[in-house]
Design a protein around this motif. Structure first.
Motif, PDB file in Angstrom:
ATOM      1  N   VAL B 234       0.904  -1.263  -0.012  1.00 18.96           N
ATOM      2  CA  VAL B 234       0.091   0.093   0.096  1.00 18.96           C
ATOM      3  C   VAL B 234       1.068   1.286  -0.054  1.00 18.96           C
ATOM      4  CG1 VAL B 234      -1.875   1.389   1.347  1.00 18.96           C
ATOM      5  CG2 VAL B 234      -1.666  -1.197   1.286  1.00 18.96           C
ATOM      6  N   ARG B 235       0.434   1.973  -1.039  1.00 20.38           N
ATOM      7  CA  ARG B 235       1.150   3.522  -1.052  1.00 20.38           C
ATOM      8  C   ARG B 235       0.709   4.370   0.026  1.00 20.38           C
ATOM      9  NH1 ARG B 235       5.015   6.103  -3.917  1.00 20.38           N
ATOM     10  NH2 ARG B 235       5.379   4.286  -5.190  1.00 20.38           N
ATOM     11  N   LYS B 236       1.047   4.758   0.879  1.00 17.43           N
ATOM     12  CA  LYS B 236       0.494   5.803   1.909  1.00 17.43           C
ATOM     13  C   LYS B 236       1.265   6.988   1.326  1.00 17.43           C
ATOM     14  CE  LYS B 236      -0.046   6.160   6.799  1.00 17.43           C
ATOM     15  NZ  LYS B 236       0.316   5.778   8.107  1.00 17.43           N
ATOM     16  N   LYS B 237       0.108   7.891   0.655  1.00 19.06           N
ATOM     17  CA  LYS B 237       0.763   9.311   0.236  1.00 19.06           C
ATOM     18  C   LYS B 237       1.159  10.275   1.148  1.00 19.06           C
ATOM     19  CE  LYS B 237      -3.127   9.093  -2.195  1.00 19.06           C
ATOM     20  NZ  LYS B 237      -4.469   9.439  -2.973  1.00 19.06           N
ATOM     21  N   ALA B 238       2.204  10.904   0.786  1.00 23.85           N
ATOM     22  CA  ALA B 238       2.765  12.053   1.825  1.00 23.85           C
ATOM     23  C   ALA B 238       1.574  13.139   1.940  1.00 23.85           C
ATOM     24  CB  ALA B 238       3.898  12.530   1.160  1.00 23.85           C
ATOM     25  N   ARG B 239       1.070  13.509   3.185  1.00 27.50           N
ATOM     26  CA  ARG B 239       0.197  14.374   3.362  1.00 27.50           C
ATOM     27  C   ARG B 239       1.038  15.860   3.686  1.00 27.50           C
ATOM     28  NH1 ARG B 239      -5.026  13.406   5.979  1.00 27.50           N
ATOM     29  NH2 ARG B 239      -5.235  10.978   6.282  1.00 27.50           N
ATOM     30  N   TYR B 240       2.076  15.909   3.757  1.00 27.92           N
ATOM     31  CA  TYR B 240       2.902  16.815   3.851  1.00 27.92           C
ATOM     32  C   TYR B 240       2.827  17.834   5.279  1.00 27.92           C
ATOM     33  CZ  TYR B 240       4.367  15.970  -0.949  1.00 27.92           C
ATOM     34  OH  TYR B 240       4.599  15.302  -2.004  1.00 27.92           O
ATOM     35  N   VAL B 241       1.980  16.551   6.082  1.00 29.89           N
ATOM     36  CA  VAL B 241       1.560  17.005   7.344  1.00 29.89           C
ATOM     37  C   VAL B 241       2.004  15.988   8.270  1.00 29.89           C
ATOM     38  CG1 VAL B 241      -0.332  17.831   8.878  1.00 29.89           C
ATOM     39  CG2 VAL B 241      -0.224  18.878   6.717  1.00 29.89           C
ATOM     40  N   ASP B 242       2.758  16.278   9.363  1.00 39.85           N
ATOM     41  CA  ASP B 242       3.042  15.250  10.379  1.00 39.85           C
ATOM     42  C   ASP B 242       1.649  14.812  11.199  1.00 39.85           C
ATOM     43  OD1 ASP B 242       3.782  13.530  12.485  1.00 39.85           O
ATOM     44  OD2 ASP B 242       5.820  14.357  12.577  1.00 39.85           O
ATOM     45  N   VAL B 243       1.145  13.632  10.934  1.00 41.57           N
ATOM     46  CA  VAL B 243      -0.113  13.348  11.586  1.00 41.57           C
ATOM     47  C   VAL B 243       0.119  13.351  12.981  1.00 41.57           C
ATOM     48  CG1 VAL B 243      -1.442  12.430   9.627  1.00 41.57           C
ATOM     49  CG2 VAL B 243      -0.054  10.898  11.159  1.00 41.57           C
ATOM     50  N   ASN B 244       1.133  12.862  13.454  1.00 45.17           N
ATOM     51  CA  ASN B 244       1.316  12.729  14.988  1.00 45.17           C
ATOM     52  C   ASN B 244       1.449  14.149  15.556  1.00 45.17           C
ATOM     53  OD1 ASN B 244       1.673  10.025  14.877  1.00 45.17           O
ATOM     54  ND2 ASN B 244       3.743  10.197  14.098  1.00 45.17           N
ATOM     55  N   LYS B 245       1.669  15.174  14.712  1.00 44.32           N
ATOM     56  CA  LYS B 245       1.825  16.471  15.439  1.00 44.32           C
ATOM     57  C   LYS B 245       0.487  17.316  15.081  1.00 44.32           C
ATOM     58  CE  LYS B 245       6.724  16.867  15.186  1.00 44.32           C
ATOM     59  NZ  LYS B 245       7.917  17.507  14.440  1.00 44.32           N
ATOM     60  N   CYS B 246      -0.042  17.208  14.049  1.00 44.50           N
ATOM     61  CA  CYS B 246      -1.397  17.853  13.682  1.00 44.50           C
ATOM     62  C   CYS B 246      -2.395  17.825  14.704  1.00 44.50           C
ATOM     63  CB  CYS B 246      -1.869  17.622  12.305  1.00 44.50           C
ATOM     64  SG  CYS B 246      -3.350  18.269  11.797  1.00 44.50           S
ATOM     65  N   THR B 247      -2.927  19.026  15.225  1.00 42.48           N
ATOM     66  CA  THR B 247      -3.966  18.959  16.302  1.00 42.48           C
ATOM     67  C   THR B 247      -5.191  19.070  15.278  1.00 42.48           C
ATOM     68  OG1 THR B 247      -3.946  21.048  16.654  1.00 42.48           O
ATOM     69  CG2 THR B 247      -2.551  19.860  18.040  1.00 42.48           C
ATOM     70  N   GLY B 248      -5.476  19.190  14.205  1.00 45.22           N
ATOM     71  CA  GLY B 248      -6.575  19.624  13.359  1.00 45.22           C
ATOM     72  C   GLY B 248      -7.146  20.872  13.710  1.00 45.22           C
ATOM     73  N   CYS B 249      -6.573  21.665  14.160  1.00 39.77           N
ATOM     74  CA  CYS B 249      -6.896  23.132  14.555  1.00 39.77           C
ATOM     75  C   CYS B 249      -7.477  23.953  13.376  1.00 39.77           C
ATOM     76  CB  CYS B 249      -6.023  23.939  15.400  1.00 39.77           C
ATOM     77  SG  CYS B 249      -4.674  24.779  14.325  1.00 39.77           S
ATOM     78  N   GLY B 250      -6.805  23.781  12.192  1.00 42.41           N
ATOM     79  CA  GLY B 250      -7.275  24.496  10.971  1.00 42.41           C
ATOM     80  C   GLY B 250      -6.960  25.723  10.674  1.00 42.41           C
ATOM     81  N   VAL B 251      -5.872  26.278  11.495  1.00 42.95           N
ATOM     82  CA  VAL B 251      -5.286  27.906  11.245  1.00 42.95           C
ATOM     83  C   VAL B 251      -4.631  27.717   9.946  1.00 42.95           C
ATOM     84  CG1 VAL B 251      -3.962  29.333  12.152  1.00 42.95           C
ATOM     85  CG2 VAL B 251      -5.095  27.953  13.983  1.00 42.95           C
ATOM     86  N   CYS B 252      -3.748  26.669   9.690  1.00 40.19           N
ATOM     87  CA  CYS B 252      -3.235  26.566   8.414  1.00 40.19           C
ATOM     88  C   CYS B 252      -4.175  26.967   7.225  1.00 40.19           C
ATOM     89  CB  CYS B 252      -2.445  25.058   8.330  1.00 40.19           C
ATOM     90  SG  CYS B 252      -3.843  23.885   8.504  1.00 40.19           S
ATOM     91  N   SER B 253      -5.132  26.004   7.189  1.00 45.35           N
ATOM     92  CA  SER B 253      -6.207  26.264   6.244  1.00 45.35           C
ATOM     93  C   SER B 253      -6.546  27.708   5.968  1.00 45.35           C
ATOM     94  CB  SER B 253      -7.111  25.360   6.243  1.00 45.35           C
ATOM     95  OG  SER B 253      -8.032  25.144   5.344  1.00 45.35           O
ATOM     96  N   GLU B 254      -6.925  28.585   7.113  1.00 41.03           N
ATOM     97  CA  GLU B 254      -7.303  29.769   7.075  1.00 41.03           C
ATOM     98  C   GLU B 254      -6.494  30.707   6.606  1.00 41.03           C
ATOM     99  OE1 GLU B 254      -8.694  30.929  11.149  1.00 41.03           O
ATOM    100  OE2 GLU B 254      -9.848  29.055  11.046  1.00 41.03           O
ATOM    101  N   GLU B 255      -5.191  30.334   6.804  1.00 42.89           N
ATOM    102  CA  GLU B 255      -3.843  31.127   6.366  1.00 42.89           C
ATOM    103  C   GLU B 255      -3.596  30.905   4.776  1.00 42.89           C
ATOM    104  OE1 GLU B 255      -2.246  33.770   8.022  1.00 42.89           O
ATOM    105  OE2 GLU B 255      -4.009  33.410   9.327  1.00 42.89           O
ATOM    106  N   CYS B 256      -3.762  29.732   4.559  1.00 43.67           N
ATOM    107  CA  CYS B 256      -3.306  29.348   3.155  1.00 43.67           C
ATOM    108  C   CYS B 256      -3.671  30.618   2.272  1.00 43.67           C
ATOM    109  CB  CYS B 256      -3.929  27.963   2.894  1.00 43.67           C
ATOM    110  SG  CYS B 256      -3.535  27.336   0.933  1.00 43.67           S
ATOM    111  N   ARG B 257      -2.520  30.854   1.387  1.00 44.52           N
ATOM    112  CA  ARG B 257      -2.754  31.742   0.250  1.00 44.52           C
ATOM    113  C   ARG B 257      -3.905  31.506  -0.748  1.00 44.52           C
ATOM    114  NH1 ARG B 257       1.768  35.062   0.925  1.00 44.52           N
ATOM    115  NH2 ARG B 257       3.480  33.922   1.859  1.00 44.52           N
ATOM    116  N   LEU B 258      -4.054  30.095  -0.912  1.00 42.36           N
ATOM    117  CA  LEU B 258      -5.159  29.754  -2.054  1.00 42.36           C
ATOM    118  C   LEU B 258      -6.640  29.291  -1.305  1.00 42.36           C
ATOM    119  CD1 LEU B 258      -3.121  27.381  -4.255  1.00 42.36           C
ATOM    120  CD2 LEU B 258      -3.659  29.704  -4.522  1.00 42.36           C
ATOM    121  N   ALA B 259      -6.700  29.754   0.115  1.00 47.65           N
ATOM    122  CA  ALA B 259      -7.858  29.435   0.781  1.00 47.65           C
ATOM    123  C   ALA B 259      -9.183  30.113  -0.352  1.00 47.65           C
ATOM    124  CB  ALA B 259      -7.779  30.193   2.104  1.00 47.65           C
TER     125      ALA B 259
END
Lengths: 381, 666
Positions: B234-259
């Motif tokens: 199985v290929r586990k695709k890179a999320r470019y996010v460390d799932v062990n660290k991500c808290t799912g707060c969503g600030v990244c998404s709000e900040e994203c230039r392409l939001a």
């Protein structure tokens, strides 16, 4: 149910019909005449004798635009059912005199216009036209169309094509006086079946066309194009429409359009080119190459285009409908778009739309023109 | 054992199925005079207990060592009669069947000719029976784990059942979250349950179950092996996010230039997302993913003065250098639950889906009426100043279903009811709106469906019988060209919103799983089950099962039921711990095999490989059959140029005499 009804049902696969109504819903005539293809199928399934159904006057309102068949989810061809009913009348000889004359003329003179065969090539007089001889190798064998040959209003279409072919140095040949009606309208008027005139003409034409060593046959009218392409199973050569050829010449740089035509142009899709053969892009490409022109689109275009009522034998029948003609709707829509040229790629469309334009009195603001007619002024001799 | 053939021939009447067309008396009389035939009988139902008893008694009393049953197709009762033989201690592969029903009585009318043909078939079976050899079945161990491909409701349910039974499950989901199509729905018909409310607990269970390893944002890349022993990559695709660290707060998404600038797949394009995103609020796992095809950093290597998501993430979870990972696992069973795609409405250009914003699909409306959707559940069309609430709403049924012109002849089974549900929701949210449904038939066949259809009509939803042919625009209005078939009246209906009840189609990438697992497709292009009635969750590949819409359109109750069926079929394998391998498989005569590898190419199951052996001091290549993979199709044997590969029970020396009899040659 009698055997006649049963074999009629079988012949057109009517038991496959689910009565969804897409045929009638899409039929351009349904709103303005009594024509209801779904109802005809239903009545036949209910045991109505085809002879009786054939007496419905509205069966002559069908323009054979093919929308009913294209939309049918079960693969039925309601248009062929209507032609089948016309055939019953043809066989019994109970016909409108105009229809009878057209069929007789097609049989006698090889055209439905009651014109002498010997004058078919008269339009070429004074032109530098290359005529192909049977047995001769020719890249593009040109098939002109009866209407273009005989009707002075549309002869310019063929004349301009000659101009283009000569200018672009195309290897081509016309057939001349031997060219005979493609029989598309003979089919639509119902002269089909075993020993029908349609089958006879297909056989004769196949022999004639196969006597040339042609790579492809270029039909000028979409009606001839569609017939030769779809109803002539034994042709040796490929069949294309002239818009295929002209697009090719423009793309390869063999044809240059010079001068300017700073006009707003809207293209009307002929049913026999678009809905029946999915040729939508070629005419639009050609128009897009006209210097200075602005191309606009009808709301109802391509697969949703509106029929002009030129086909289906409508040239020889009259409708009882008092409703606005579809061609009139079309020129009104064109005017609303601000179009100055209503471009078409079919001689029948020219005739119906031009009549409608005059009936509406729009001559001052716009004109109807076949694409080849438009191109004529943009080609330097 | 004295192996001189003593054959018993048993001609079955099959009630009148055979006896009506074939003179069974004459056939058994004919058989009794054939060489090596000790006894020949005919009986009304050979498969019945008394019929089987006849055979057992004769084996005991007459000393039979071969049995020919002339009855139905071996697909029907070969197993029945093999057991009959085995019960007496005779090797079950001493059985040969002559199919005088499907191959004779059912397809012929002339009794005399049919009887002659039945005789020939029996003669041919006897000719082969003489040459039969005993065969023995093998068993292999089963790896007590299951791979479930697809994390929609089918995959989730199957995974939970298997995990609850105490077995390990690897659940592979292609997108960043489990939930599938069901998570996109607002309400479910006919009960109007909130789809998310009943689904999310199951999604959470899947993620927290100790027996389930959830591999989201992953794709199966390679499967080898055979029933009981599949090896999976199985290929586990890179999320470019460390799932062990991500808290799912969503600030990244709000900040994203392409939001707000990338169409959201979850919202069926009705809303937008950022390049770093959570597909929907209840997503499981609740971890963010960077879209590698859109993210400026990943596509251009540059995002302004620096990626804003990275700067915003307090947990430091963003990792642009993350790489795909390959996870390997071993499983005994595989469940395919890859779901469906909706029909592409652009394939019916007459409806103007590509031309008009206010012609939308049912899935798009689903997102529009959903509280978690882009409009918060308000049915508003257009944007900004052009925004408006539709007053005239029309649904069109059977778009892309029951339609030869687009190659889909089948009924999609859910559209009638989801249309009723959506019409109800539109009526509920916009009580003043005029809602009509254009239909050709209403199929309300499930539990509570007809009652729901009645309810929706009584709420004022109009049903017009006629399937529209065309849609075009006149001024601000959409014009539906149709026929009211009940009144035989062509109509032009002016509306504000057209909802296309698009059908269900196989996934556009269905080919991928076919290639991985050698699945077949039925005529409708969905995955083919082993038997439409008696093995609806099995496939032709042992150990591979189907669940949900990958096998054909289904509603949620049917999907869940089938998923439970697939889980139970997998559990039968896993809990028995062993699996029998067919005995009628191919074998290679290594002394004559030339190692050309032709059979390796032919084998549709990948069961043959070339190995190097020492043949009298020379190292040569020969073919070798993996007995667990071989399905006994015989293709290798038919193709082999030197006759070195043969199929047991179908060896040349067994079937050539059988064929010779049929051809009338001794």
């Amino acid at each position: 149910m009698n055997t006649e009804t049963q074999s009629f049902i079988q012949k057109y696969d009517l038991l496959g019909c689910v009565q969804c109504g897409r045929c009638t819903g899409g039929c351009p005539e349904a709103m303005r005449t009594g024509l209801n293809p779904r109802r005809v199928v239903y009545d036949a399934l209910e045991g109505n004798v085809p002879d009786e159904l054939a007496k419905l006057p509205e069966i002559w309102d069908c323009t054979t635009c093919n929308t009913c068949a294209a939309r049918c989810p079960k693969g039925l061809k309601p248009v062929d059912v209507l032609i089948g009913l016309r055939n019953i009348l043809v066989e019994s000889g109970v016909l409108q005199p105009t229809v009878r004359d057209a069929l007789e003329s097609a049989f006698r003179e090889g055209n439905p216009w009651d014109k002498p065969r010997a004058t078919r090539g008269d339009w070429m007089k004074g032109l530098d036209v290359s005529i192909a001889e049977p047995g001769e190798k020719v890249e593009n064998l040109i098939f002109v169309c009866c209407t273009i040959c005989y009707d002075p209003k549309v002869q310019v279409i063929a004349k301009n094509l000659v101009k283009i072919l000569n200018k672009a140095g195309v290897d081509y040949g016309f057939i001349g006086d031997d060219e005979t009606c493609c029989a598309s309208e003979v089919y639509n008027l119902g002269e089909v079946g075993e020993e029908g005139l349609f089958e006879m003409m297909v056989e004769d034409n196949t022999e004639l066309l196969n006597s040339y060593e042609a790579t492809r046959i270029v039909a000028i009218s979409p009606h001839c194009y569609s017939a030769l392409k779809n109803q002539y199973p034994n042709l040796k050569a490929d069949v294309i429409h002239y818009t295929h050829l002209v697009k090719e010449l423009l793309e390869e740089g063999k044809l240059e359009l010079t001068g300017e035509l700073p006009k707003k142009i809207v293209f009307h899709d002929p049913c026999y080119l678009g809905k029946q053969n999915n040729v939508y892009d070629e005419p639009r490409y050609i128009l897009s190459r006209i210097p200075g022109a602005e191309i606009v689109e009808f709301e109802r275009s391509k697969e949703r285009s509106l029929c002009c009522e030129g086909g289906g034998g409508k040239m020889w029948t009259e409708s009882d409908s008092k409703e606005e003609r579809l061609a009139e709707t079309r020129v009104k829509d064109a005017r609303a778009l601000g179009a100055e040229i209503l471009a078409v790629a079919c001689p029948f469309c020219v005739l119906t739309l031009d009549d409608a334009l005059k009936a509406k009195g729009f001559e001052e603001e716009m004109r109807v023109a076949e694409i080849l007619e438009i191109l004529g002024d943009l080609i330097k001799e | 054992m004295n192996n001189k053939p003593k054959i018993g021939v048993y001609v079955c009447h099959c009630g009148i199925n055979i006896a009506k067309t074939v003179d069974v008396e004459a056939v058994s009389e004919f058989a009794s005079r054939l060489p090596n035939v000790k006894v020949a009988r005919n009986y009304s139902y050979m498969c019945s207990d008394p019929g089987q008893l006849l055979i057992r008694e004769d084996i005991k009393n007459e000393g039979l060592n071969r049995v020919v049953v002339a009855s139905c197709s071996p697909r029907m009762h070969e197993m029945t009669f093999r057991k009959t033989l085995a019960e007496t201690g005779l090797n079950p592969y001493y059985l040969e069947m002559a199919n005088i029903r499907e191959h004779c009585s059912w397809v012929h009318e002339d009794r005399e000719e049919a009887t002659e043909k039945a005789k020939k078939l029996v003669f041919s079976a006897v000719a082969k029976a003489r040459l039969l050899e005993p065969l023995y079945e093998n068993e292999v161990e089963v790896e007590p784990a299951t791979l479930v491909i697809g994390g929609g409701i089918a995959g989730i349910q199957a995974a939970l059942d298997i995990a609850d039974a105490g077995f390990k499950v690897y659940l592979v989901e292609k997108t960043p979250s489990v939930g599938g199509r069901m998570s996109q729905l607002d309400k479910t018909f006919p009960t109007l349950d909130c789809s998310a409310c009943i689904l999310t607990p199951k999604m959470v269970d899947v993620a927290s179950h100790p027996n389930i390893e959830l591999l989201a944002y992953s794709e199966v890349e390679e499967i080898s092996g055979y029933v009981g022993n599949f090896e999976v990559k199985v290929r586990k695709k890179a999320r470019y996010v460390d799932v062990n660290k991500c808290t799912g707060c969503g600030v990244c998404s709000e900040e994203c230039r392409l939001a707000g600038r990338i169409p959201s797949e979850f919202n069926a394009g009705m809303g937008n997302r950022a390049a770093i995103y959570l597909p929907f609020p209840q997503a499981v796992p609740a971890k963010y993913t960077i879209d590698p095809e859109r993210c400026l950093m990943l596509t251009r290597g540059k995002c302004g003065k620096g990626p804003k998501c990275e700067a915003a993430c307090a947990a430091g979870a963003i990792d642009f250098n993350q790489k795909d990972e390959i996870v390997e696992c071993k499983v005994g069973a595989i469940i395919v639950a890859t779901g469906f795609d909706v029909f592409d409405a652009a394939k019916k250009p007459e409806y103007g889906y590509n031309d008009y914003d206010n012609v939308i699909t049912a899935l798009e409306l689903e997102r529009l009426v959903s509280a978690s959707g882009p409009t918060g559940g308000n049915i508003v069309l257009g944007k900004g100043e052009d925004a408006f609430v539709p007053q005239e709403v029309a649904f069109i049924s059977c778009v892309g279903s029951r339609d030869k012109s687009v190659g889909n002849e089948y009924c999609s089974r859910v559209c009638c009811m989801y249309t009723a549900k959506l019409a109800h929701l539109v009526k509920e949210k916009l009580p003043e709106a005029n809602v009509r449904v254009y239909y050709m038939d209403v199929r309300a066949f499930g539990k509570g469906f007809e009652e729901f259809y009645d309810r929706v009509r009584r709420e004022g939803v109009r049903y017009i019988r006629g399937n529209p042919s065309e849609i075009f625009k006149r001024g601000d209005k959409l014009v539906i060209k149709a026929e009211d078939t009940l009144r035989s009246t062509p109509i032009e209906d002016e509306v504000d919103l057209v909802v296309l009840a698009v059908g269900l189609e196989p996934r556009r990438d269905a080919r991928q799983i076919i290639d991985l697992l050698r699945l077949s497709q039925s005529a409708d292009r969905f995955y083919l089950e082993a038997h439409p009635k008696l093995a609806p969750v099995n496939t032709a590949t042992d150990g591979v099962f189907l669940a949900g819409c990958s096998q054909g359109p289904k509603d949620i109750p049917d999907t869940v039921a089938q998923a439970k069926g697939a889980a139970s079929s997998a559990l039968v394998l896993l809990s028995s711990g062993k699996v029998k391998i067919g005995a009628q498989i191919s074998f290679v005569n290594e002394a004559t095999c030339r190692g050309c590898g032709y059979c390796v190419e032919i084998c549709p199951y990948g069961a043959i490989e070339l190995v190097t052996v020492n043949r009298m001091g020379n190292m040569v290549q020969v073919a070798r059959v993996n007995e667990a993979l071989c399905k006994g199709c015989g293709a290798c044997s038919a193709g082999c140029l030197s006759g070195s590969i043969q199929q047991k029970s179908f060896m040349d020396r067994q079937i050539l005499p059988q064929i010779a009899v049929l051809g009338g040659v001794k």
